[in-house]
Design a protein around this motif. Sequence first.
Motif, PDB file in Angstrom:
ATOM      1  N   ALA A 293       0.643  -1.208  -0.241  1.00  0.00           N
ATOM      2  CA  ALA A 293      -0.075  -0.002  -0.071  1.00  0.00           C
ATOM      3  C   ALA A 293       0.832   1.372  -0.033  1.00  0.00           C
ATOM      4  O   ALA A 293       0.625   2.158  -0.868  1.00  0.00           O
ATOM      5  CB  ALA A 293      -1.062   0.030   1.196  1.00  0.00           C
ATOM      6  N   VAL A 294       1.876   1.233   0.686  1.00  0.00           N
ATOM      7  CA  VAL A 294       2.606   2.523   1.088  1.00  0.00           C
ATOM      8  C   VAL A 294       3.299   2.888  -0.444  1.00  0.00           C
ATOM      9  O   VAL A 294       3.480   3.940  -0.735  1.00  0.00           O
ATOM     10  CB  VAL A 294       3.718   2.375   2.111  1.00  0.00           C
ATOM     11  CG1 VAL A 294       4.657   1.220   1.884  1.00  0.00           C
ATOM     12  CG2 VAL A 294       4.386   3.596   2.376  1.00  0.00           C
ATOM     13  N   ASP A 295       3.659   1.834  -1.124  1.00  0.00           N
ATOM     14  CA  ASP A 295       4.352   1.949  -2.405  1.00  0.00           C
ATOM     15  C   ASP A 295       3.454   2.346  -3.583  1.00  0.00           C
ATOM     16  O   ASP A 295       3.859   3.286  -4.520  1.00  0.00           O
ATOM     17  CB  ASP A 295       5.194   0.661  -2.970  1.00  0.00           C
ATOM     18  CG  ASP A 295       6.321   0.470  -1.906  1.00  0.00           C
ATOM     19  OD1 ASP A 295       6.912   1.444  -1.617  1.00  0.00           O
ATOM     20  OD2 ASP A 295       6.616  -0.804  -1.536  1.00  0.00           O
ATOM     21  N   PHE A 296       2.160   1.794  -3.450  1.00  0.00           N
ATOM     22  CA  PHE A 296       1.109   2.301  -4.542  1.00  0.00           C
ATOM     23  C   PHE A 296       0.977   3.918  -4.049  1.00  0.00           C
ATOM     24  O   PHE A 296       1.091   4.822  -5.057  1.00  0.00           O
ATOM     25  CB  PHE A 296      -0.096   1.393  -4.268  1.00  0.00           C
ATOM     26  CG  PHE A 296      -0.244   0.164  -4.566  1.00  0.00           C
ATOM     27  CD1 PHE A 296       0.153  -0.282  -6.028  1.00  0.00           C
ATOM     28  CD2 PHE A 296      -0.573  -0.887  -3.701  1.00  0.00           C
ATOM     29  CE1 PHE A 296       0.042  -1.472  -6.431  1.00  0.00           C
ATOM     30  CE2 PHE A 296      -0.614  -2.078  -4.267  1.00  0.00           C
ATOM     31  CZ  PHE A 296      -0.282  -2.382  -5.363  1.00  0.00           C
ATOM     32  N   GLU A 297       0.819   4.273  -2.925  1.00  0.00           N
ATOM     33  CA  GLU A 297       0.644   5.717  -2.575  1.00  0.00           C
ATOM     34  C   GLU A 297       1.844   6.654  -2.965  1.00  0.00           C
ATOM     35  O   GLU A 297       1.645   7.668  -3.530  1.00  0.00           O
ATOM     36  CB  GLU A 297       0.377   5.839  -1.304  1.00  0.00           C
ATOM     37  CG  GLU A 297      -1.013   5.192  -0.739  1.00  0.00           C
ATOM     38  CD  GLU A 297      -1.461   4.968   0.615  1.00  0.00           C
ATOM     39  OE1 GLU A 297      -0.379   5.245   1.473  1.00  0.00           O
ATOM     40  OE2 GLU A 297      -2.399   5.032   1.018  1.00  0.00           O
ATOM     41  N   ARG A 298       3.221   6.042  -2.758  1.00  0.00           N
ATOM     42  CA  ARG A 298       4.096   6.695  -3.255  1.00  0.00           C
ATOM     43  C   ARG A 298       4.344   7.210  -4.518  1.00  0.00           C
ATOM     44  O   ARG A 298       4.694   8.222  -5.042  1.00  0.00           O
ATOM     45  CB  ARG A 298       5.547   5.924  -2.642  1.00  0.00           C
ATOM     46  CG  ARG A 298       6.699   6.897  -2.582  1.00  0.00           C
ATOM     47  CD  ARG A 298       7.565   5.980  -1.598  1.00  0.00           C
ATOM     48  NE  ARG A 298       7.772   4.462  -1.773  1.00  0.00           N
ATOM     49  CZ  ARG A 298       8.897   4.225  -2.552  1.00  0.00           C
ATOM     50  NH1 ARG A 298       9.829   5.150  -3.183  1.00  0.00           N
ATOM     51  NH2 ARG A 298       8.849   2.991  -2.939  1.00  0.00           N
ATOM     52  N   TYR A 299       4.089   6.156  -5.431  1.00  0.00           N
ATOM     53  CA  TYR A 299       4.120   6.144  -6.915  1.00  0.00           C
ATOM     54  C   TYR A 299       3.062   6.913  -7.431  1.00  0.00           C
ATOM     55  O   TYR A 299       3.200   7.522  -8.402  1.00  0.00           O
ATOM     56  CB  TYR A 299       4.503   4.685  -7.725  1.00  0.00           C
ATOM     57  CG  TYR A 299       6.084   4.376  -7.433  1.00  0.00           C
ATOM     58  CD1 TYR A 299       7.099   4.916  -8.225  1.00  0.00           C
ATOM     59  CD2 TYR A 299       6.408   3.512  -6.490  1.00  0.00           C
ATOM     60  CE1 TYR A 299       8.445   4.722  -8.037  1.00  0.00           C
ATOM     61  CE2 TYR A 299       7.744   3.234  -6.088  1.00  0.00           C
ATOM     62  CZ  TYR A 299       8.590   3.601  -6.777  1.00  0.00           C
ATOM     63  OH  TYR A 299      10.212   3.388  -6.654  1.00  0.00           O
ATOM     64  N   ARG A 300       1.843   6.821  -6.852  1.00  0.00           N
ATOM     65  CA  ARG A 300       0.730   7.279  -7.364  1.00  0.00           C
ATOM     66  C   ARG A 300       1.024   9.022  -7.208  1.00  0.00           C
ATOM     67  O   ARG A 300       0.971   9.867  -8.039  1.00  0.00           O
ATOM     68  CB  ARG A 300      -0.525   7.092  -6.596  1.00  0.00           C
ATOM     69  CG  ARG A 300      -1.612   7.863  -7.146  1.00  0.00           C
ATOM     70  CD  ARG A 300      -2.777   7.815  -6.008  1.00  0.00           C
ATOM     71  NE  ARG A 300      -2.366   8.107  -4.541  1.00  0.00           N
ATOM     72  CZ  ARG A 300      -3.121   7.941  -3.523  1.00  0.00           C
ATOM     73  NH1 ARG A 300      -4.070   7.074  -3.492  1.00  0.00           N
ATOM     74  NH2 ARG A 300      -2.646   8.318  -2.588  1.00  0.00           N
ATOM     75  N   ASP A 301       1.398   9.465  -6.002  1.00  0.00           N
ATOM     76  CA  ASP A 301       1.789  10.500  -5.591  1.00  0.00           C
ATOM     77  C   ASP A 301       3.063  11.168  -6.706  1.00  0.00           C
ATOM     78  O   ASP A 301       2.916  12.556  -6.784  1.00  0.00           O
ATOM     79  CB  ASP A 301       2.228  10.864  -4.417  1.00  0.00           C
ATOM     80  CG  ASP A 301       0.857  10.539  -3.242  1.00  0.00           C
ATOM     81  OD1 ASP A 301      -0.138  10.305  -3.889  1.00  0.00           O
ATOM     82  OD2 ASP A 301       1.261  10.369  -2.183  1.00  0.00           O
ATOM     83  N   ARG A 302       3.773  10.374  -7.021  1.00  0.00           N
ATOM     84  CA  ARG A 302       4.708  10.933  -7.965  1.00  0.00           C
ATOM     85  C   ARG A 302       4.147  10.994  -9.488  1.00  0.00           C
ATOM     86  O   ARG A 302       4.979  11.531 -10.087  1.00  0.00           O
ATOM     87  CB  ARG A 302       5.775   9.765  -7.839  1.00  0.00           C
ATOM     88  CG  ARG A 302       7.218  10.200  -8.540  1.00  0.00           C
ATOM     89  CD  ARG A 302       8.326   8.682  -8.037  1.00  0.00           C
ATOM     90  NE  ARG A 302       8.435   8.758  -6.749  1.00  0.00           N
ATOM     91  CZ  ARG A 302       9.481   7.949  -6.589  1.00  0.00           C
ATOM     92  NH1 ARG A 302      10.130   7.185  -7.271  1.00  0.00           N
ATOM     93  NH2 ARG A 302      10.032   7.921  -4.952  1.00  0.00           N
TER      94      ARG A 302
END
Length: 322
Positions: A293-302
């Motif tokens: 989840a933390v990585d989906f959010e990180r790359y989505r925000d990118r």
Amino acid sequence: DSALSEKLGIADHAVIAHRGDSYNAPESTLPAYQLACEVGADYLELDLQRTKDGKLIAVHDDNLKRNTNIETVYPERADDPVNTFTWAELEKLDAGSWFNESYPERARESFRGLKLVTLDQVREIAEGCAHQPGLYIETKVPEFFPGIEKDLKDDLTKHGWLDDDAKGKVILQTFNKSSLETLQSVMPTVPKILLLWAGDGYIPTKDSAPKADDESYAEYYARQEVASKEGYAEWLDYAKQHGAIGVGPSTIQTQHDDAWSSQFSYMELAAPWMVEMSHEKDLLMHVYTVDQAVDFERYRDRGVDGFFTNRPNLAVKTLSGG
Ligand code: G3P
Ligand code: CA
């Protein structure tokens, strides 16, 4: 960017079920693709190979040792490539039991004895799925399969998947530049993604010596420098000039559930400046392989446009804010 995705008929923050829901079921099997359908993945991802008798099938590796019982069924042929087997021979393999042994916490009795699957079977799952996911097809080791791009086109055409109203329902992907060029000449109007990996020659290395025998790939890539802007731009330009609508770069993940997923995640090719540069060149970015989840959010925000994931259920929940 979302405007470009929309124009191409591709979902924004596309959830691409990598070999199906391969976290919860054995990769590239019917239950893996069925689960991916049920959880609402936008695309079913598969690695295309071809049997000796011409059947198009979904298998990732060059041989069948990791995810079938080939060493028991055909011990003397266990290292042989997929294209040396007929479909009838491959149908005798168990492509599910390895998963139960590797992941007892996710094992199911019904996985025992699962068969490999054909492209047609994956397509039929997509066709029977309520929300009509697309197919995201990679030409895998295409040098073993001359003409596979044309075979793929013929199969998709026959079943209506390349009709005008199927826009964005098929995306083609490859690491192989020659296959990208062939895909472009055979299916010029179908969206294509060039997959990026660190060993592709665009990354300046501290040490140009090849990987040592006793060195893992993770160690090998850790020795490399970050891609230069010039090298990355050249890579993107190549993709664009050869018909790609975007690129599929590797990413660095915050954490991993298992050694399997960590093994192949060693180089950040979707750093913020890379995402920005891709969008400036009107190229989409579908990153691999994101499972937390933390990585989906990180790359989505990118700003990335899509995610190859072994966990489409978690991806859908996280990206829809649920
Ligand atoms: O296909 C997208 C990306 O995951 C490529 O890696 O090796 O899993 O096919 P692979
Ligand atoms: Ca793939």
